[in-house]
Motif scaffolding. Sequence first.
Motif, PDB file in Angstrom:
ATOM      1  N   SER A 293       0.860  -1.185   0.000  1.00 23.59           N
ATOM      2  CA  SER A 293       0.000   0.000   0.000  1.00 23.59           C
ATOM      3  C   SER A 293       0.900   1.240   0.000  1.00 23.59           C
ATOM      4  O   SER A 293       2.005   1.221   0.525  1.00 23.59           O
ATOM      5  CB  SER A 293      -0.944   0.009   1.204  1.00 23.59           C
ATOM      6  N   ILE A 294       0.412   2.306  -0.618  1.00 27.05           N
ATOM      7  CA  ILE A 294       1.192   3.535  -0.717  1.00 27.05           C
ATOM      8  C   ILE A 294       0.385   4.669  -0.100  1.00 27.05           C
ATOM      9  O   ILE A 294      -0.795   4.840  -0.408  1.00 27.05           O
ATOM     10  CB  ILE A 294       1.502   3.855  -2.200  1.00 27.05           C
ATOM     11  N   CYS A 295       1.022   5.440   0.780  1.00 28.68           N
ATOM     12  CA  CYS A 295       0.371   6.580   1.422  1.00 28.68           C
ATOM     13  C   CYS A 295       0.752   7.853   0.686  1.00 28.68           C
ATOM     14  O   CYS A 295       1.920   8.069   0.361  1.00 28.68           O
ATOM     15  CB  CYS A 295       0.801   6.657   2.883  1.00 28.68           C
ATOM     16  N   MET A 296      -0.254   8.681   0.407  1.00 28.60           N
ATOM     17  CA  MET A 296      -0.018   9.985  -0.216  1.00 28.60           C
ATOM     18  C   MET A 296      -0.590  11.060   0.693  1.00 28.60           C
ATOM     19  O   MET A 296      -1.746  10.969   1.102  1.00 28.60           O
ATOM     20  CB  MET A 296      -0.723  10.048  -1.575  1.00 28.60           C
ATOM     21  N   ASN A 297       0.226  12.060   1.014  1.00 28.28           N
ATOM     22  CA  ASN A 297      -0.272  13.195   1.789  1.00 28.28           C
ATOM     23  C   ASN A 297      -1.185  14.020   0.892  1.00 28.28           C
ATOM     24  O   ASN A 297      -0.891  14.237  -0.277  1.00 28.28           O
ATOM     25  CB  ASN A 297       0.884  14.067   2.277  1.00 28.28           C
TER      26      ASN A 297
ATOM     27  N   PHE B 178      -4.071  17.591   1.029  1.00 31.32           N
ATOM     28  CA  PHE B 178      -4.184  18.884   1.692  1.00 31.32           C
ATOM     29  C   PHE B 178      -4.880  18.776   3.038  1.00 31.32           C
ATOM     30  O   PHE B 178      -5.680  17.885   3.257  1.00 31.32           O
ATOM     31  CB  PHE B 178      -4.922  19.871   0.794  1.00 31.32           C
ATOM     32  N   GLY B 179      -4.559  19.697   3.913  1.00 26.97           N
ATOM     33  CA  GLY B 179      -5.213  19.777   5.215  1.00 26.97           C
ATOM     34  C   GLY B 179      -4.744  18.724   6.196  1.00 26.97           C
ATOM     35  O   GLY B 179      -5.461  18.368   7.111  1.00 26.97           O
ATOM     36  N   GLY B 180      -3.554  18.187   5.995  1.00 25.85           N
ATOM     37  CA  GLY B 180      -3.035  17.184   6.929  1.00 25.85           C
ATOM     38  C   GLY B 180      -3.712  15.840   6.797  1.00 25.85           C
ATOM     39  O   GLY B 180      -3.695  15.039   7.731  1.00 25.85           O
ATOM     40  N   ASN B 181      -4.342  15.584   5.673  1.00 24.91           N
ATOM     41  CA  ASN B 181      -5.001  14.297   5.440  1.00 24.91           C
ATOM     42  C   ASN B 181      -4.110  13.402   4.591  1.00 24.91           C
ATOM     43  O   ASN B 181      -3.059  13.823   4.126  1.00 24.91           O
ATOM     44  CB  ASN B 181      -6.350  14.506   4.739  1.00 24.91           C
ATOM     45  N   TYR B 182      -4.550  12.179   4.386  1.00 23.27           N
ATOM     46  CA  TYR B 182      -3.793  11.240   3.566  1.00 23.27           C
ATOM     47  C   TYR B 182      -4.766  10.416   2.732  1.00 23.27           C
ATOM     48  O   TYR B 182      -5.965  10.380   2.997  1.00 23.27           O
ATOM     49  CB  TYR B 182      -2.937  10.307   4.438  1.00 23.27           C
ATOM     50  N   ARG B 183      -4.216   9.759   1.742  1.00 24.47           N
ATOM     51  CA  ARG B 183      -4.994   8.837   0.924  1.00 24.47           C
ATOM     52  C   ARG B 183      -4.133   7.608   0.699  1.00 24.47           C
ATOM     53  O   ARG B 183      -2.937   7.724   0.423  1.00 24.47           O
ATOM     54  CB  ARG B 183      -5.343   9.488  -0.414  1.00 24.47           C
ATOM     55  N   CYS B 184      -4.730   6.417   0.843  1.00 20.06           N
ATOM     56  CA  CYS B 184      -4.003   5.173   0.630  1.00 20.06           C
ATOM     57  C   CYS B 184      -4.291   4.623  -0.755  1.00 20.06           C
ATOM     58  O   CYS B 184      -5.459   4.555  -1.161  1.00 20.06           O
ATOM     59  CB  CYS B 184      -4.415   4.129   1.665  1.00 20.06           C
ATOM     60  N   LEU B 185      -3.246   4.263  -1.467  1.00 22.42           N
ATOM     61  CA  LEU B 185      -3.394   3.549  -2.725  1.00 22.42           C
ATOM     62  C   LEU B 185      -3.195   2.074  -2.367  1.00 22.42           C
ATOM     63  O   LEU B 185      -2.113   1.685  -1.938  1.00 22.42           O
ATOM     64  CB  LEU B 185      -2.358   4.012  -3.738  1.00 22.42           C
ATOM     65  N   CYS B 186      -4.258   1.299  -2.519  1.00 17.92           N
ATOM     66  CA  CYS B 186      -4.257  -0.088  -2.042  1.00 17.92           C
ATOM     67  C   CYS B 186      -3.756  -1.065  -3.097  1.00 17.92           C
ATOM     68  O   CYS B 186      -4.044  -0.908  -4.280  1.00 17.92           O
ATOM     69  CB  CYS B 186      -5.663  -0.487  -1.625  1.00 17.92           C
ATOM     70  N   PRO B 187      -3.027  -2.109  -2.653  1.00 20.83           N
ATOM     71  CA  PRO B 187      -2.587  -3.140  -3.587  1.00 20.83           C
ATOM     72  C   PRO B 187      -3.783  -3.978  -4.039  1.00 20.83           C
ATOM     73  O   PRO B 187      -4.831  -3.961  -3.383  1.00 20.83           O
ATOM     74  CB  PRO B 187      -1.607  -3.977  -2.767  1.00 20.83           C
TER      75      PRO B 187
END
Length: 129
Positions: free
Chosen positions: A26-30, A32-41
């Motif tokens: 899985s890849i974490c991307m920062n 805006f606003g101190g949030n994140y989004r996960c790119l799932c395998p």
Amino acid sequence: GVSSCGCQWTANSDACASDPCLGQGSICMNTFGGNYRCLCPPGSRGKQCELGDFCFVCSSRRFRRAECTPMDSAPAYIRDGTLGVPTLSRQISKAACTLDDTWGMSWSANRTMWVDNGCRARFCLTFSP
């Protein structure tokens, strides 16, 4: 700081620093606003890749009964989560794979399953936190 236009820029915090995305690959991307989004395998989904399927192959050797312990190689977040019972995803062998006849499990006790009579198949577990 304050720029010449009087605009206020806040430093973007590293939401990925806490390693919120579960699962190998899985890849974490920062964002805006101190949030994140996960790119799932492939095989996982959810905000933190915490939902999905864990698949493995279990094979009978020389038409003899064999035991498989897929949890030994499963990522910790799957081992610690709530698991269903494995289901047959795809039969690989020419020999039939039939539940309770050529494959089955002692799942609640020690999370092992068995195959027999030449059954070789890909099984999957659905997991959730």
